[in-house]
Design a protein around this motif. Structure first.
Motif, PDB file in Angstrom:
ATOM      1  N   ILE A 234      -6.743  -1.655  -8.504  1.00 41.16           N
ATOM      2  CA  ILE A 234      -7.991  -2.205  -7.982  1.00 41.16           C
ATOM      3  C   ILE A 234      -9.148  -1.826  -8.911  1.00 41.16           C
ATOM      4  O   ILE A 234      -9.280  -0.672  -9.298  1.00 41.16           O
ATOM      5  CB  ILE A 234      -8.248  -1.676  -6.557  1.00 41.16           C
ATOM      6  CG1 ILE A 234      -7.046  -1.988  -5.661  1.00 41.16           C
ATOM      7  CG2 ILE A 234      -9.515  -2.268  -5.983  1.00 41.16           C
ATOM      8  CD1 ILE A 234      -7.014  -1.190  -4.383  1.00 41.16           C
TER       9      ILE A 234
ATOM     10  N   ASN B 182     -10.999   2.259  -2.591  1.00 46.78           N
ATOM     11  CA  ASN B 182      -9.681   2.506  -3.179  1.00 46.78           C
ATOM     12  C   ASN B 182      -9.592   2.066  -4.637  1.00 46.78           C
ATOM     13  O   ASN B 182      -8.507   1.769  -5.137  1.00 46.78           O
ATOM     14  CB  ASN B 182      -8.594   1.814  -2.340  1.00 46.78           C
ATOM     15  CG  ASN B 182      -8.344   2.548  -1.032  1.00 46.78           C
ATOM     16  OD1 ASN B 182      -7.894   3.691  -1.021  1.00 46.78           O
ATOM     17  ND2 ASN B 182      -8.664   1.904   0.082  1.00 46.78           N
TER      18      ASN B 182
ATOM     19  N   CYS C 213       0.809  -1.235   0.000  1.00 46.30           N
ATOM     20  CA  CYS C 213       0.000   0.000   0.000  1.00 46.30           C
ATOM     21  C   CYS C 213       0.835   1.275   0.000  1.00 46.30           C
ATOM     22  O   CYS C 213       0.365   2.312  -0.443  1.00 46.30           O
ATOM     23  CB  CYS C 213      -0.923   0.030   1.219  1.00 46.30           C
ATOM     24  SG  CYS C 213      -2.201  -1.238   1.183  1.00 46.30           S
TER      25      CYS C 213
ATOM     26  N   PRO D  51       5.591   0.437  -5.857  1.00 43.95           N
ATOM     27  CA  PRO D  51       4.918   0.745  -4.601  1.00 43.95           C
ATOM     28  C   PRO D  51       3.405   0.827  -4.754  1.00 43.95           C
ATOM     29  O   PRO D  51       2.897   1.148  -5.829  1.00 43.95           O
ATOM     30  CB  PRO D  51       5.476   2.132  -4.255  1.00 43.95           C
ATOM     31  CG  PRO D  51       5.812   2.748  -5.568  1.00 43.95           C
ATOM     32  CD  PRO D  51       6.199   1.618  -6.478  1.00 43.95           C
ATOM     33  N   GLY D  52       2.690   0.532  -3.674  1.00 45.52           N
ATOM     34  CA  GLY D  52       1.245   0.740  -3.665  1.00 45.52           C
ATOM     35  C   GLY D  52       0.931   2.211  -3.462  1.00 45.52           C
ATOM     36  O   GLY D  52       1.784   2.987  -3.025  1.00 45.52           O
ATOM     37  N   THR D  53      -0.312   2.589  -3.778  1.00 44.05           N
ATOM     38  CA  THR D  53      -0.706   3.990  -3.593  1.00 44.05           C
ATOM     39  C   THR D  53      -1.969   4.112  -2.740  1.00 44.05           C
ATOM     40  O   THR D  53      -2.602   5.153  -2.706  1.00 44.05           O
ATOM     41  CB  THR D  53      -0.967   4.682  -4.950  1.00 44.05           C
ATOM     42  OG1 THR D  53      -1.970   3.947  -5.657  1.00 44.05           O
ATOM     43  CG2 THR D  53       0.299   4.747  -5.788  1.00 44.05           C
ATOM     44  N   VAL D  54      -2.340   3.013  -2.081  1.00 48.36           N
ATOM     45  CA  VAL D  54      -3.532   3.067  -1.224  1.00 48.36           C
ATOM     46  C   VAL D  54      -3.251   3.923   0.013  1.00 48.36           C
ATOM     47  O   VAL D  54      -4.069   4.733   0.426  1.00 48.36           O
ATOM     48  CB  VAL D  54      -3.984   1.647  -0.831  1.00 48.36           C
ATOM     49  CG1 VAL D  54      -5.029   1.687   0.259  1.00 48.36           C
ATOM     50  CG2 VAL D  54      -4.533   0.920  -2.060  1.00 48.36           C
TER      51      VAL D  54
ATOM     52  N   LYS E 200      -6.587   2.603  -7.368  1.00 52.27           N
ATOM     53  CA  LYS E 200      -5.258   2.774  -6.776  1.00 52.27           C
ATOM     54  C   LYS E 200      -4.403   1.516  -6.944  1.00 52.27           C
ATOM     55  O   LYS E 200      -4.917   0.446  -7.266  1.00 52.27           O
ATOM     56  CB  LYS E 200      -5.407   3.132  -5.289  1.00 52.27           C
ATOM     57  CG  LYS E 200      -5.994   4.528  -5.108  1.00 52.27           C
ATOM     58  CD  LYS E 200      -5.869   4.983  -3.685  1.00 52.27           C
ATOM     59  CE  LYS E 200      -6.549   6.337  -3.528  1.00 52.27           C
ATOM     60  NZ  LYS E 200      -6.875   6.604  -2.136  1.00 52.27           N
ATOM     61  N   HIS E 201      -3.109   1.669  -6.674  1.00 55.22           N
ATOM     62  CA  HIS E 201      -2.170   0.561  -6.824  1.00 55.22           C
ATOM     63  C   HIS E 201      -2.058  -0.269  -5.555  1.00 55.22           C
ATOM     64  O   HIS E 201      -1.882   0.276  -4.475  1.00 55.22           O
ATOM     65  CB  HIS E 201      -0.760   1.087  -7.110  1.00 55.22           C
ATOM     66  CG  HIS E 201      -0.566   1.577  -8.500  1.00 55.22           C
ATOM     67  ND1 HIS E 201      -0.086   0.774  -9.511  1.00 55.22           N
ATOM     68  CD2 HIS E 201      -0.804   2.774  -9.064  1.00 55.22           C
ATOM     69  CE1 HIS E 201      -0.015   1.468 -10.627  1.00 55.22           C
ATOM     70  NE2 HIS E 201      -0.444   2.701 -10.387  1.00 55.22           N
ATOM     71  N   LEU E 202      -2.159  -1.593  -5.711  1.00 57.08           N
ATOM     72  CA  LEU E 202      -1.669  -2.513  -4.689  1.00 57.08           C
ATOM     73  C   LEU E 202      -0.435  -3.144  -5.327  1.00 57.08           C
ATOM     74  O   LEU E 202      -0.553  -4.068  -6.117  1.00 57.08           O
ATOM     75  CB  LEU E 202      -2.707  -3.576  -4.349  1.00 57.08           C
ATOM     76  CG  LEU E 202      -3.867  -3.116  -3.475  1.00 57.08           C
ATOM     77  CD1 LEU E 202      -4.892  -4.213  -3.344  1.00 57.08           C
ATOM     78  CD2 LEU E 202      -3.386  -2.684  -2.093  1.00 57.08           C
ATOM     79  N   ARG E 203       0.710  -2.592  -5.032  1.00 57.87           N
ATOM     80  CA  ARG E 203       1.919  -2.925  -5.774  1.00 57.87           C
ATOM     81  C   ARG E 203       1.628  -2.809  -7.285  1.00 57.87           C
ATOM     82  O   ARG E 203       1.145  -1.783  -7.722  1.00 57.87           O
ATOM     83  CB  ARG E 203       2.441  -4.325  -5.418  1.00 57.87           C
ATOM     84  CG  ARG E 203       2.666  -4.504  -3.924  1.00 57.87           C
ATOM     85  CD  ARG E 203       3.810  -5.398  -3.604  1.00 57.87           C
ATOM     86  NE  ARG E 203       5.106  -4.774  -3.864  1.00 57.87           N
ATOM     87  CZ  ARG E 203       6.262  -5.394  -3.709  1.00 57.87           C
ATOM     88  NH1 ARG E 203       6.281  -6.649  -3.326  1.00 57.87           N
ATOM     89  NH2 ARG E 203       7.376  -4.772  -3.929  1.00 57.87           N
ATOM     90  N   GLY E 204       1.880  -3.869  -8.077  1.00 59.52           N
ATOM     91  CA  GLY E 204       1.742  -3.763  -9.523  1.00 59.52           C
ATOM     92  C   GLY E 204       0.324  -3.872 -10.048  1.00 59.52           C
ATOM     93  O   GLY E 204       0.087  -3.812 -11.244  1.00 59.52           O
ATOM     94  N   ASN E 205      -0.649  -4.040  -9.152  1.00 60.53           N
ATOM     95  CA  ASN E 205      -2.026  -4.239  -9.578  1.00 60.53           C
ATOM     96  C   ASN E 205      -2.887  -3.027  -9.261  1.00 60.53           C
ATOM     97  O   ASN E 205      -2.731  -2.429  -8.208  1.00 60.53           O
ATOM     98  CB  ASN E 205      -2.619  -5.445  -8.837  1.00 60.53           C
ATOM     99  CG  ASN E 205      -2.932  -6.579  -9.777  1.00 60.53           C
ATOM    100  OD1 ASN E 205      -3.396  -6.346 -10.884  1.00 60.53           O
ATOM    101  ND2 ASN E 205      -2.705  -7.805  -9.342  1.00 60.53           N
TER     102      ASN E 205
END
Lengths: 180, 297
Positions: free
Chosen positions: B229, B219, A110, A119-122, B222-227
């Protein structure tokens, strides 16, 4: 026939309470578990050209947290306020490993952290975290159970839900507080 | 203090949960809900949700440039894996062939299809109308649950979630290809199931204390690493699906995978909670055409 049924029922009555003793009261009957297995939680395996679904032990025992079952009568864990006993005594290098490891902190799922290409962006970026000037106690509480600051947070309560132990939490705080 | 009438009104009206962050009935176990919201039970409801529907509305007119763009692909809601954009032959095709064979052997006397609810139209449109309330079972049931039930009446074990079960479901679904999902959730047991499913979608569980909605509502994009949502709208129209990692996967098995990935104890396929979630998710695909066989990573 009736005798056979009675025997079967008595048999069930003998078996079921023994199983129930192993689980907390209120654990749902429609969960995918094998109480005979060490990790209890099962995952399915689809076998090609078969009418039966196979089950095998999952990577982790997940039975001690609540499920989505309507039959689950256990309470979820409530937000917990904690006090950090000083000194921090955390190891930033160990903290980094915990933050990056998918099976441990998995913070990078996240958050943005230095050295991670995806990196995540949550959650907020944690680059230069030190510049925020947070107290160790504040950061410790944020990771232990962020619901204290924001009841709607999506951040897992790492301490309350026993995802990480106290020393691991201290290592994470030390890591973040050293991100220049 | 609440008097009896007020209490009964509150209990009879689940909408009150909308205003409470937490389910706090005295006899109910403690649960946290992640910001429940209202949903239009139609795929068009996504316009006021993730607003990506316009990009994946018509599977035959997906933008190939978006599909290849790491910042944009998620706006296609993975429909670039569906036919006709995806013309690959994959495990789903072989599963469908297997499903046809199994169906034919089960349906020699036509009682199997009748049991599933096939009328004069045969299998046409059957998948598009599941889950449905099945009076003789006294509950709402998904297609896979009915396949297990009706196969058992023919003396054949076809467990919910098994390869054979999903293969038969896939074969049946292929007769609804191009037909929009159409389930009624405006009254009776289906409405109740939809409402329970909606709340379950927002109920936190597991070691990480996530609800489905924690990511897929609050969310989205947004990104969860390379994925990235994606939206829950229009997602139930391609099951069972061939998963390159897990072979054939029914929607309930997909939920098990979601739960294991987020650290929550999974339930058995066909459990009431999963069926409620299936009703909720299928209603969010109302109006969106069935497209099988398809694949996902």
């Amino acid at each position: 026939m009736r005798n056979l049924l009675s025997f079967a029922l008595i048999g069930l009555a003998l078996v079921l309470p023994a199983q129930a003793q192993q689980m907390a009261p209120g654990f749902p009957g429609d969960a995918a578990v094998d109480l005979g297995q060490e990790k209890k939680t099962l995952k399915p395996r689809v076998v090609p050209n078969s009418g039966r679904l196979e089950w095998m032990p999952a990577e982790r025992d997940l039975t001690s947290w609540t499920t989505l079952s309507h039959l689950d009568q256990r309470d979820a864990r409530r937000p917990q306020r904690v006090t950090l006993e000083e000194p921090l005594a955390g190891n930033p290098m160990r903290g980094r490993d915990i933050a990056m490891a998918k099976s441990r902190g998995n913070c990078v799922a996240c958050h943005e952290l230095p050295g991670d290409p995806w990196p995540g962006t949550v959650g907020n970026s944690l680059l230069n975290y030190q510049r925020r000037g947070m107290s160790d106690a504040r950061v410790y509480q944020q990771i232990y159970d962020a619901r204290i600051f924001n009841p709607q947070t999506v951040m897992p309560p790492y301490g309350t839900n026993n995802l990480l132990n106290e020393q691991e939490l201290r290592d994470l705080v030390a890591y973040l507080q050293n991100l220049e | 203090m609440l008097n009896r009438t007020m209490l009964l009104t509150l209990l009879a009206c689940p909408v009150w949960l909308l205003f409470a962050g937490q389910a706090a009935l005295a006899n109910e176990p403690y649960r946290e809900l992640d910001r429940p919201r209202a949903y239009t039970p139609d795929v068009k409801g996504d316009a006021r949700f993730s607003d990506t529907y316009r990009y994946w509305k018509d599977r035959s007119r997906l933008d190939p440039a978006m599909a290849g763009n790491p910042d944009e692909y998620w706006k296609l809601n993975w429909k670039f894996m569906d036919p006709p954009f995806n013309q690959a032959i994959h495990g789903g095709h072989f599963a469908m062939d297997h499903g046809e064979t199994r169906f034919m052997s089960l349906n020699r006397t036509h009682s199997f299809a009748r049991c599933l609810g096939a009328g004069k139209q045969g299998l046409k449109g059957l998948r598009a109308g599941y889950p449905r309330y099945v009076a003789r079972l006294g509950r709402v049931a998904g297609l896979e649950e009915m396949i297990e039930h009706c196969a058992a009446k023919e003396g054949v074990v076809m467990q919910n979630g098994s390869y054979d079960n999903s293969a038969v479901a896939l074969y049946i679904a292929s007769h609804s290809n191009g037909m929009p999902i159409r389930i009624q959730v405006s009254k009776g047991p289906m409405r109740q199931a939809f409402e329970r499913g909606r709340l379950l979608y927002h109920t936190r569980s597991g070691r990480q204390n996530f609800a489905c909605a924690s990511c897929h509502v609050h969310n989205t994009g947004k990104h969860l690493r390379g994925n990235n949502i994606t939206t829950p709208f229009g997602d139930a129209s391609h099951y069972p699906v061939y998963r390159t990692r897990y072979e054939l996967q029914s929607l309930h098995l997909r939920m098990i995978e979601c739960q294991l990935d987020t650290g929550a104890q999974p339930l058995l396929p066909g459990s009431r909670a999963y069926t409620d979630l299936e009703v909720f998710l299928t209603a969010l695909s109302n109006g969106y055409p069935v497209a099988v066989p398809t694949e996902r990573d």
